[in-house]
Write a protein that holds these residues in place. Structure first.
Motif, PDB file in Angstrom:
ATOM      1  N   VAL A 107      -2.734 -18.306  -5.376  1.00  0.00           N
ATOM      2  CA  VAL A 107      -3.539 -18.706  -6.528  1.00  0.00           C
ATOM      3  C   VAL A 107      -4.498 -19.839  -6.174  1.00  0.00           C
ATOM      4  N   SER A 108      -4.434 -20.270  -4.929  1.00  0.00           N
ATOM      5  CA  SER A 108      -5.376 -21.332  -4.523  1.00  0.00           C
ATOM      6  C   SER A 108      -5.553 -21.283  -3.018  1.00  0.00           C
ATOM      7  N   ARG A 223       2.814  -8.710 -22.924  1.00  0.00           N
ATOM      8  CA  ARG A 223       3.638  -9.655 -23.686  1.00  0.00           C
ATOM      9  C   ARG A 223       4.254 -10.713 -22.773  1.00  0.00           C
ATOM     10  N   GLU A 224       4.633 -10.311 -21.580  1.00  0.00           N
ATOM     11  CA  GLU A 224       5.244 -11.261 -20.650  1.00  0.00           C
ATOM     12  C   GLU A 224       4.259 -12.355 -20.272  1.00  0.00           C
ATOM     13  N   SER A 225       2.998 -11.980 -20.083  1.00  0.00           N
ATOM     14  CA  SER A 225       1.967 -12.975 -19.754  1.00  0.00           C
ATOM     15  C   SER A 225       1.740 -13.930 -20.912  1.00  0.00           C
ATOM     16  N   LEU A 226       1.751 -13.390 -22.148  1.00  0.00           N
ATOM     17  CA  LEU A 226       1.602 -14.245 -23.325  1.00  0.00           C
ATOM     18  C   LEU A 226       2.746 -15.257 -23.424  1.00  0.00           C
ATOM     19  N   ARG A 227       3.962 -14.762 -23.169  1.00  0.00           N
ATOM     20  CA  ARG A 227       5.137 -15.638 -23.252  1.00  0.00           C
ATOM     21  C   ARG A 227       5.045 -16.766 -22.215  1.00  0.00           C
ATOM     22  N   THR A 228       4.628 -16.384 -21.006  1.00  0.00           N
ATOM     23  CA  THR A 228       4.492 -17.372 -19.933  1.00  0.00           C
ATOM     24  C   THR A 228       3.467 -18.439 -20.303  1.00  0.00           C
ATOM     25  N   MET A 229       2.321 -18.008 -20.835  1.00  0.00           N
ATOM     26  CA  MET A 229       1.261 -18.945 -21.197  1.00  0.00           C
ATOM     27  C   MET A 229       1.740 -19.894 -22.307  1.00  0.00           C
ATOM     28  N   ILE A 238      -0.001 -27.091 -16.629  1.00  0.00           N
ATOM     29  CA  ILE A 238      -1.196 -26.306 -16.302  1.00  0.00           C
ATOM     30  C   ILE A 238      -0.791 -24.837 -16.197  1.00  0.00           C
ATOM     31  N   PHE A 239      -1.639 -23.957 -16.666  1.00  0.00           N
ATOM     32  CA  PHE A 239      -1.384 -22.526 -16.460  1.00  0.00           C
ATOM     33  C   PHE A 239      -2.658 -21.852 -15.956  1.00  0.00           C
ATOM     34  N   ASP A 240      -2.445 -20.776 -15.220  1.00  0.00           N
ATOM     35  CA  ASP A 240      -3.554 -20.007 -14.614  1.00  0.00           C
ATOM     36  C   ASP A 240      -3.073 -18.571 -14.482  1.00  0.00           C
ATOM     37  N   LEU A 241      -3.579 -17.690 -15.338  1.00  0.00           N
ATOM     38  CA  LEU A 241      -3.100 -16.301 -15.289  1.00  0.00           C
ATOM     39  C   LEU A 241      -4.205 -15.341 -15.722  1.00  0.00           C
ATOM     40  N   GLU A 242      -3.975 -14.072 -15.374  1.00  0.00           N
ATOM     41  CA  GLU A 242      -4.910 -13.001 -15.750  1.00  0.00           C
ATOM     42  C   GLU A 242      -4.332 -12.266 -16.952  1.00  0.00           C
ATOM     43  N   ILE A 243      -5.171 -12.075 -17.974  1.00  0.00           N
ATOM     44  CA  ILE A 243      -4.671 -11.494 -19.210  1.00  0.00           C
ATOM     45  C   ILE A 243      -5.807 -10.806 -19.952  1.00  0.00           C
ATOM     46  N   ASP A 264      -2.899 -38.983 -23.156  1.00  0.00           N
ATOM     47  CA  ASP A 264      -3.329 -40.364 -23.397  1.00  0.00           C
ATOM     48  C   ASP A 264      -2.735 -41.274 -22.329  1.00  0.00           C
ATOM     49  N   SER A 265      -2.902 -42.534 -22.520  1.00  0.00           N
ATOM     50  CA  SER A 265      -2.437 -43.492 -21.518  1.00  0.00           C
ATOM     51  C   SER A 265      -0.924 -43.509 -21.384  1.00  0.00           C
ATOM     52  N   PHE A 266      -0.241 -42.959 -22.385  1.00  0.00           N
ATOM     53  CA  PHE A 266       1.217 -42.925 -22.323  1.00  0.00           C
ATOM     54  C   PHE A 266       1.746 -41.582 -21.795  1.00  0.00           C
ATOM     55  N   GLY A 267       0.813 -40.691 -21.424  1.00  0.00           N
ATOM     56  CA  GLY A 267       1.222 -39.394 -20.896  1.00  0.00           C
ATOM     57  C   GLY A 267       1.480 -38.347 -21.954  1.00  0.00           C
ATOM     58  N   ASN A 268       1.154 -38.642 -23.180  1.00  0.00           N
ATOM     59  CA  ASN A 268       1.344 -37.661 -24.247  1.00  0.00           C
ATOM     60  C   ASN A 268       0.135 -36.739 -24.341  1.00  0.00           C
ATOM     61  N   VAL A 269       0.433 -35.445 -24.556  1.00  0.00           N
ATOM     62  CA  VAL A 269      -0.646 -34.466 -24.698  1.00  0.00           C
ATOM     63  C   VAL A 269      -1.331 -34.679 -26.034  1.00  0.00           C
ATOM     64  N   THR A 270      -2.615 -34.958 -25.965  1.00  0.00           N
ATOM     65  CA  THR A 270      -3.379 -35.160 -27.197  1.00  0.00           C
ATOM     66  C   THR A 270      -4.237 -33.932 -27.528  1.00  0.00           C
ATOM     67  N   GLU A 271      -4.637 -33.232 -26.479  1.00  0.00           N
ATOM     68  CA  GLU A 271      -5.477 -32.037 -26.638  1.00  0.00           C
ATOM     69  C   GLU A 271      -5.223 -31.108 -25.437  1.00  0.00           C
ATOM     70  N   TYR A 272      -5.703 -29.912 -25.584  1.00  0.00           N
ATOM     71  CA  TYR A 272      -5.599 -28.919 -24.498  1.00  0.00           C
ATOM     72  C   TYR A 272      -6.941 -28.232 -24.390  1.00  0.00           C
ATOM     73  N   PHE A 273      -7.380 -28.033 -23.194  1.00  0.00           N
ATOM     74  CA  PHE A 273      -8.579 -27.219 -23.056  1.00  0.00           C
ATOM     75  C   PHE A 273      -8.285 -26.052 -22.101  1.00  0.00           C
ATOM     76  N   ALA A 274      -9.009 -24.972 -22.305  1.00  0.00           N
ATOM     77  CA  ALA A 274      -8.820 -23.754 -21.475  1.00  0.00           C
ATOM     78  C   ALA A 274     -10.177 -23.196 -21.104  1.00  0.00           C
ATOM     79  N   ILE A 275     -10.248 -22.692 -19.890  1.00  0.00           N
ATOM     80  CA  ILE A 275     -11.458 -22.014 -19.396  1.00  0.00           C
ATOM     81  C   ILE A 275     -11.153 -20.523 -19.307  1.00  0.00           C
TER      82      ILE A 275
END
Length: 765
Positions: A107-108, A223-229, A238-243, A264-275
């Motif tokens: 994958v890389s 469905r398996e890919s959806l569950r994984t994501m 982080i996730f990287d898959l074909e769907i 954030d500065s405390f390591g909490n997820v505040t947002e998620y972005f996807a490409i």
């Protein structure tokens, strides 16, 4: 078509499948690809397969050789234990073993570099090479995006207004060619770029407030890919898959979806972005490539054509087993050798030199070439050649597929010769299909019938050429023979285009292919009208001759009766005159009377001989078993044999078939002649017989005066006599010859003056 077959050595096979695994029925590893051995050096030959690999897909309740065999021809995903390497491929039977052919799934580019793999460790046709390039580009893009996000974070610390931070981030995302989504920690979308809406066809109103799964799911989404994501998302990973992703119009497209949490500065997820990257073309390419690989592998596996790879200098790099058989050389003798020199092709051969130049220009073509193999045999090859490209797209040589068409060329030459013969044949020649329709006719047939070739093609000869006097039974006979594939021969009346009636003789047969199926029939048609007219005239003449012969035969009997009666009267009168006047006649007168009696007797013998000669082929012939030994002994008893003569039978004579009267005539005449014309003090006649599979050869040998070469030619001619005996009529040997010929036999002599004569009689069994 002949079955195709490829034979590869391990070195050649590694070029196409460097990550293969060969497993025997005991689940022991018997071979691995060179690249797989490089990244997994812990694997040893004869190690257990399941000691090193686990099967991720499909799920198998039982791990055994049988279950592996049952899961051939489908996608198999293997995971190398103690490592994160995943292999995707399929299982194929190879004799009693199983062969896994596949490729690793990285994958890389880091995964590739960490394992010290280079581009040369992959098959040149491996789509993973393209994918790794894509991954590298995406990694670069992701890295750039990460760097942008870090910049945004740093800016966010300096800015108190979060909306300004999002504004700047949205500007970065908006410029991305791929779709970009931002979600809240609960997964609901709060922002998307124009590229995402263009890819999906959705508007912002369709998307905002919904989760990516709600927007993108279709009935085709795995469905398996959806569950994984989903799991990775809520873990903050982080996730990287074909769907598969839905479009507003109900269709879908393949995506590569990469997700990244923003903390954030405390390591909490505040947002998620996807490409979201549209990889539909890549997936189609991979699917097409997979099919092509499968097709290519099948062709290789079944190919019996000669395959040769050469470099730019025409030196052989690779040759398969079929080419080795074709050329007579082993692979060791071929590799590194110059192909044109090895196959004794003239260096000035314009045909070959043109093709070599074409390869350098990237042109593929097909041509024929004459070569000489290792055994000195001239072979004619059909070659399909194509340029061979290096990794950078440059021409590095060429690949040729070779088919030995020597036999076909000979057949073509023979067929051409036969076609010339058929065309120039004075008789008509027809070629018909398997059900009897005309496909071709030579010029003689066209001239014979008056039809053109276009008028004949597709027609049935019987329907086109028959007429009022054509025999329907003969037509039915021809039809049945053609349908059943039997040879045929007959005579029939047919009619020309202009209604002219012709008698023709037809001879022909069916032609079969290698599977013993009727493919065509041919016929040779001879115009026998003139011969038939002569036969009809001959029949008329024979009938007339038969009448004449009957009349002549009757006349001969009448004449012989009328001649023999006065002869008998003359003989009686002479006897009475001599008896009554015995003492009154002088010796001279009595000698005259004796001469008259002798002439009367000779005349009687002559008449009797003529009647016998005439009746030989007129009397009814019986065909019975005859003991020739008994016949000869009876003859010896009834003929007058002087005291100085001896008739000897040298061996047991055979039982033959024939007419007893004729056989007795045959031998009696020969034996009597041998006695009557013998000039020796002791006369010896020897009778013998030799038997073969087809006939009997009787010999009657005497020790008489012999017959000169000049006289031998005419001894069987009627009335021809070379004897000084006054009673000889010249009919005896003529009767013998006529009897022998009535049995389709042969008679000849060997004779030398003063040493005797041998008569040979050959009678068929």
């Amino acid at each position: 078509m002949h079955k195709l077959e490829f034979n590869f050595g391990e070195l050649s096979f590694n070029k196409f499948f460097p990550f293969f695994i060969l497993i025997d029925p005991n689940l022991s590893i018997q071979g691995i690809g060179k690249s797989l051995a490089k990244i997994a050096p812990q694997i040893q030959i004869t190690d257990s397969f399941f000691n090193h690999f686990s099967i991720v897909r499909p799920y198998l309740e039982e791990l055994s050789y049988t279950t592996l065999v049952e899961n051939q021809n489908q996608l198999i995903i293997l995971k190398l234990k103690n490592d994160e390497i995943v292999l995707r491929g399929q299982l194929e039977s190879l004799d009693q073993n199983l062969l896994f052919v596949g490729t690793p799934w990285f994958v890389s580019m880091e995964q590739v570099l960490d394992r010290k793999l280079t581009i040369h460790d992959f098959a040149l046709n491996d789509p993973l090479l393209d994918l790794l390039h894509v991954l590298n580009n995406q990694n670069n893009t992701t890295q750039e995006l990460k760097e942008s996000l870090i910049t945004i974070k740093e800016q966010s610390k300096r800015l108190e207004n979060k909306s300004e931070e999002l504004k700047r981030l949205s500007l970065v995302a908006s410029t991305n060619e791929n779709g970009v989504l931002f979600t809240k920690p609960d997964g609901t979308i709060f922002w998307c770029n124009e590229a995402y809406m263009k890819l999906t066809g959705f508007s912002k109103e369709d998307v905002i407030g919904k989760t990516p799964i709600e927007v993108g799911r279709t009935e085709f989404t795995d469905r398996e890919s959806l569950r994984t994501m989903a799991e990775l998302f809520f873990e903050g990973s982080i996730f990287d898959l074909e769907i598969v992703h839905a479009k507003k119009d109900g269709t879908y497209f393949w995506t590569r979806t990469k997700g990244q949490p923003i903390v954030d500065s405390f390591g909490n997820v505040t947002e998620y972005f996807a490409i979201i990257e549209d990889i539909t073309l890549k997936k189609h390419y991979e699917e097409s490539l997979k099919k092509e690989k499968e097709k290519y592998s099948s062709i290789i596996a079944n190919m019996n054509l000669g395959l040769v790879e050469v470099d730019q200098n025409e030196n052989i790099i690779l040759a398969n087993n079929s080419f080795c058989k074709m050329s007579g050389y082993t692979q060791e003798e071929l590799i590194g050798r110059n192909a044109p020199k090895l196959l004794k092709i003239d260096a000035e051969n314009k045909e070959l030199n043109t093709r070599i130049e074409n390869r350098k220009q990237g042109i593929s073509d097909t041509y024929e070439l004459n070569v000489i193999n290792k055994n000195g045999e001239k072979r004619h090859l059909l070659i399909s050649g194509a340029p061979n490209y290096g990794i950078n797209g440059e021409v590095v040589g060429s690949i040729g597929i070779h088919l030995d068409i020597t036999d076909q060329k000979k057949q073509e030459e023979q067929l051409y010769l036969l076609s010339l013969i058929a065309e120039k044949n004075l008789n008509g020649v027809l070629v018909c299909d398997k059900i009897g329709r005309i496909e071709w006719a030579n010029s003689s047939f066209l001239e014979m019938t008056g039809y053109s070739l276009n008028e004949l093609i597709g027609q049935y000869p019987g329907a086109l050429l028959n007429g009022p006097e054509t025999n329907p039974e003969t037509l039915e006979y021809l039809k049945n023979c053609i349908i059943e594939g039997l040879p045929f021969s007959c005579e029939i009346k047919h009619y020309t285009k202009y209604g002219e009636k012709q008698w023709v003789s037809i001879n022909g047969q069916s032609l079969y292919n290698k599977e013993n199926e009727i493919i065509k029939s041919f016929a040779i048609i001879e115009n026998i009208t003139s011969r038939k007219e002569l036969e009809e005239l001959r029949e008329e003449l024979l009938e007339s001759l038969a009448v004449s012969n009957k009349e002549l035969e009757d006349y001969a009997h009448i004449v012989s009766h009328d001649l023999k009666s006065p002869l008998r009267s003359i003989h009686s009168l002479l006897s009475w005159i001599k008896e009554d006047n015995d003492k009154e006649f002088s010796p001279q007168t009595l000698s005259y009377f004796s001469m008259i009696e002798n002439k009367v007797e000779k005349m009687d013998y002559l008449i009797e001989g003529i009647l016998t000669y005439a009746k030989i082929d007129k009397i009814h012939i019986t065909n019975e078993k005859i003991d020739s030994n008994e016949i000869i002994e009876n003859i010896i008893q009834i003929i007058d044999i002087p005291e100085n003569a001896q008739v000897v039978i040298n061996n047991k004579l055979p039982i033959i078939r024939g007419d007893r009267f004729r056989v007795q005539q045959l031998f009696q005449n020969l034996i009597s002649n041998a006695i009557n014309h013998n000039d020796k003090a002791q006369c010896l006649i020897e009778i013998d017989c030799k038997e073969s599979n087809e006939n009997y050869i009787f010999t009657i040998k005497d020790n008489g005066p012999g017959i000169s070469k000049e006289q031998q030619q005419g001894i069987f001619t009627i009335f021809q006599s070379y004897s000084k005996d006054e009673k000889s009529t010249g009919l005896g040997l003529s009767i013998v010859k006529k009897v022998v010929e009535s049995y389709q036999g042969e008679i000849w002599i060997e004779s030398e003056l003063t040493k005797g004569t041998t008569f040979f009689i050959k009678l068929n069994k």
